[in-house]
Design a protein around this motif. Structure first.
Motif, PDB file in Angstrom:
ATOM      1  N   LEU A 290      50.766  46.915  39.324  1.00  0.00           N
ATOM      2  CA  LEU A 290      49.593  47.316  40.105  1.00  0.00           C
ATOM      3  C   LEU A 290      49.643  46.874  41.564  1.00  0.00           C
ATOM      4  N   GLY A 291      50.329  45.766  41.830  1.00  0.00           N
ATOM      5  CA  GLY A 291      50.288  45.202  43.184  1.00  0.00           C
ATOM      6  C   GLY A 291      49.075  44.311  43.330  1.00  0.00           C
ATOM      7  N   CYS A 292      49.031  43.610  44.453  1.00  0.00           N
ATOM      8  CA  CYS A 292      48.036  42.560  44.639  1.00  0.00           C
ATOM      9  C   CYS A 292      46.586  43.063  44.600  1.00  0.00           C
ATOM     10  N   GLU A 293      46.279  44.054  45.413  1.00  0.00           N
ATOM     11  CA  GLU A 293      44.868  44.471  45.515  1.00  0.00           C
ATOM     12  C   GLU A 293      44.328  45.066  44.227  1.00  0.00           C
ATOM     13  N   LYS A 294      45.112  45.953  43.624  1.00  0.00           N
ATOM     14  CA  LYS A 294      44.617  46.638  42.418  1.00  0.00           C
ATOM     15  C   LYS A 294      44.544  45.709  41.209  1.00  0.00           C
ATOM     16  N   SER A 295      45.146  44.535  41.311  1.00  0.00           N
ATOM     17  CA  SER A 295      45.142  43.603  40.168  1.00  0.00           C
ATOM     18  C   SER A 295      43.829  42.830  40.058  1.00  0.00           C
ATOM     19  N   GLU A 296      43.098  42.797  41.156  1.00  0.00           N
ATOM     20  CA  GLU A 296      41.935  41.917  41.240  1.00  0.00           C
ATOM     21  C   GLU A 296      40.959  42.090  40.065  1.00  0.00           C
ATOM     22  N   GLU A 297      40.601  43.351  39.812  1.00  0.00           N
ATOM     23  CA  GLU A 297      39.623  43.615  38.753  1.00  0.00           C
ATOM     24  C   GLU A 297      40.158  43.240  37.380  1.00  0.00           C
ATOM     25  N   LEU A 298      41.414  43.592  37.171  1.00  0.00           N
ATOM     26  CA  LEU A 298      42.048  43.291  35.884  1.00  0.00           C
ATOM     27  C   LEU A 298      42.039  41.779  35.617  1.00  0.00           C
ATOM     28  N   LEU A 299      42.399  41.016  36.641  1.00  0.00           N
ATOM     29  CA  LEU A 299      42.428  39.554  36.489  1.00  0.00           C
ATOM     30  C   LEU A 299      41.031  39.018  36.191  1.00  0.00           C
ATOM     31  N   LYS A 300      40.039  39.598  36.866  1.00  0.00           N
ATOM     32  CA  LYS A 300      38.660  39.153  36.643  1.00  0.00           C
ATOM     33  C   LYS A 300      38.243  39.454  35.210  1.00  0.00           C
ATOM     34  N   ALA A 301      38.634  40.636  34.721  1.00  0.00           N
ATOM     35  CA  ALA A 301      38.247  41.044  33.364  1.00  0.00           C
ATOM     36  C   ALA A 301      38.745  40.036  32.329  1.00  0.00           C
ATOM     37  N   TYR A 302      39.860  39.371  32.626  1.00  0.00           N
ATOM     38  CA  TYR A 302      40.429  38.415  31.669  1.00  0.00           C
ATOM     39  C   TYR A 302      40.239  36.960  32.117  1.00  0.00           C
ATOM     40  N   ASP A 303      39.465  36.758  33.176  1.00  0.00           N
ATOM     41  CA  ASP A 303      39.226  35.414  33.668  1.00  0.00           C
ATOM     42  C   ASP A 303      40.546  34.687  33.948  1.00  0.00           C
ATOM     43  N   ALA A 304      41.471  35.417  34.561  1.00  0.00           N
ATOM     44  CA  ALA A 304      42.798  34.852  34.839  1.00  0.00           C
ATOM     45  C   ALA A 304      42.965  34.634  36.339  1.00  0.00           C
ATOM     46  N   LYS A 305      43.865  33.714  36.681  1.00  0.00           N
ATOM     47  CA  LYS A 305      44.168  33.442  38.098  1.00  0.00           C
ATOM     48  C   LYS A 305      45.604  33.875  38.365  1.00  0.00           C
ATOM     49  N   ALA A 306      45.921  34.145  39.630  1.00  0.00           N
ATOM     50  CA  ALA A 306      47.286  34.601  39.908  1.00  0.00           C
ATOM     51  C   ALA A 306      47.776  34.166  41.278  1.00  0.00           C
ATOM     52  N   VAL A 307      49.097  34.123  41.381  1.00  0.00           N
ATOM     53  CA  VAL A 307      49.751  33.858  42.667  1.00  0.00           C
ATOM     54  C   VAL A 307      50.757  34.990  42.898  1.00  0.00           C
ATOM     55  N   PHE A 308      50.542  35.753  43.952  1.00  0.00           N
ATOM     56  CA  PHE A 308      51.428  36.874  44.277  1.00  0.00           C
ATOM     57  C   PHE A 308      52.369  36.462  45.402  1.00  0.00           C
ATOM     58  N   ILE A 309      53.627  36.816  45.299  1.00  0.00           N
ATOM     59  CA  ILE A 309      54.549  36.637  46.431  1.00  0.00           C
ATOM     60  C   ILE A 309      54.972  38.036  46.865  1.00  0.00           C
TER      61      ILE A 309
END
Ligand code: ADP
Ligand code: MG
Length: 339
Positions: A290-309
């Motif tokens: 998905l890439g960084c921006e489009k991942s935001e909602e997905l991560l929120k839906a699962y209460d997950a945190k992420a680090v993108f390089i």
């Protein structure tokens, strides 16, 4: 009489001290086990009063997951069996994992797709048959994806489609290791199954410092260090299982199910943290697509945190990681996302 009492008290005190020392020596002990499974190196460090059998139990369990349940290339596995027979009944555990993945497929808009087998088999990256297929072949393979379903323990896989759980097996292994160690007196556990890692500390205040690999460096080079408590962490990166075609172009093994090519979302790697290994592993793959921006909602839906390089050498955090990430390689710049 007084002397006897004093002696008894001293003996008791001594026993207590010796007992304490003995107890500390046992709880402080660290056992390390390394083995090969799931096509990767598994490394388990157990600290605390843990029987040596626990390491053996973990080893047997990871091999069982791979050979008997998840591997699509192991003839006797449940996944291989449903692929061969275009469906069938799976065990309760496998059914639960598949149900979670079906939901994640939908929430991620199929950035994660559990039945990419026809496509991954066509490219063969990481195998002796790796090649760049032509567009017609890719289209034909894509027509055989998103063609599976699950109802209770009954799985259906349409003719020509194949489940490929390569993106989540290592995370599932972390969850199962977690379940085993929580039944022991382990004080601290670090289990790395390839790019998925279980961090467990009995003391909820305890933290771990975890290196995030520098995607432009060698295996032991870190781009950043995260300080976190107990959790599961998975990294997906375009530097893993890379294939250089005769034309000099390189291709990696995380596919964009919308076009059948290795995903190009501007990322070099994504690291996802949450409570579940299955989810951190599936989400790292989906977020890479998905890439960084489009991942935001997905991560929120699962209460997950992420680090993108990113390919532009930015390190972007998602979720509340403020102050917990330290950049250790000069070429990267930290961008903390506020959420
Ligand atoms: P690694 O296996 O290096 O830890 P991943 O967890 O990202 O990396 O999984 C990559 C594997 O997942 C690929 O080898 C392939 O089998 C499968 N895969 C690739 N793209 C996808 C995708 N979009 N959705 C689900 N599985 C995928
Ligand atoms: Mg993954």
């Amino acid at each position: 009489m007084k002397k006897k009492l004093l002696f008894a008290a001293l003996a008791l005190l001594l026993a207590a001290v010796v007992g304490l020392i003995g107890y500390d020596a046992l709880t402080g002990r660290t056992q390390t086990t390394d083995f090969f499974a799931m096509d990767t190196t598994v490394s388990v460090r157990l600290t605390g009063c843990v029987k040596p059998e626990t390491a053996e139990q973990i080893k047997a369990m990871v091999r069982h997951l791979d050979t008997d349940l998840l591997s699509r290339t192991s003839e006797g596995s449940e996944i291989a069996a449903v692929n061969r027979a275009h469906g069938g009944t799976v065990g309760e555990q496998t059914a639960a994992w598949l149900q979670t993945l079906k939901e994640l497929e939908e929430i991620s808009g199929h950035a994660f797709t559990a039945d990419l087998g026809a496509l991954t088999g066509l490219w063969g990256i990481g195998t002796e048959n790796e090649r760049v297929p032509d567009r017609d072949e890719i289209q034909a393979a894509l027509a055989h994806t998103k063609k599976w379903s699950i109802n209770g323990r009954t799985v259906t896989v349409e003719n020509g489609a194949a489940l490929d759980l390569g993106a989540v097996g290592k995370g599932i292994a972390c969850d199962e290791i977690n379940a085993i160690v929580r039944q022991t007196k382990a004080k601290k556990v670090i289990a790395a199954v390839g790019g998925s890692v279980l961090l467990y500390a009995k003391n909820p205040k305890e933290t771990f410092r975890v290196g995030i690999r520098d995607p432009r460096g060698e295996a032991n080079d870190y781009a950043a260090v995260l300080t976190v408590g107990s959790c599961c962490i998975s990294t997906s990166g375009s530097y893993e299982r890379v294939f250089t075609a005769p034309d000099g172009k390189t291709y990696h093994h995380i596919f964009d199910p919308s076009n059948g090519f290795p995903a190009q979302s501007g990322l070099l790697s994504v690291t996802v943290l949450c409570d579940s290994g299955l989810l951190s592993d599936a989400l790292s793959t989906a977020c890479f697509v998905l890439g960084c921006e489009k991942s935001e909602e997905l991560l929120k839906a699962y209460d997950a945190k992420a680090v993108f390089i990113t390919e532009e050498n930015k390190i972007i955090t998602a979720g509340d990681l403020a102050g917990r990430l330290e950049i250790t390689a000069d070429q990267y710049t930290l961008v903390e996302e506020s959420q």
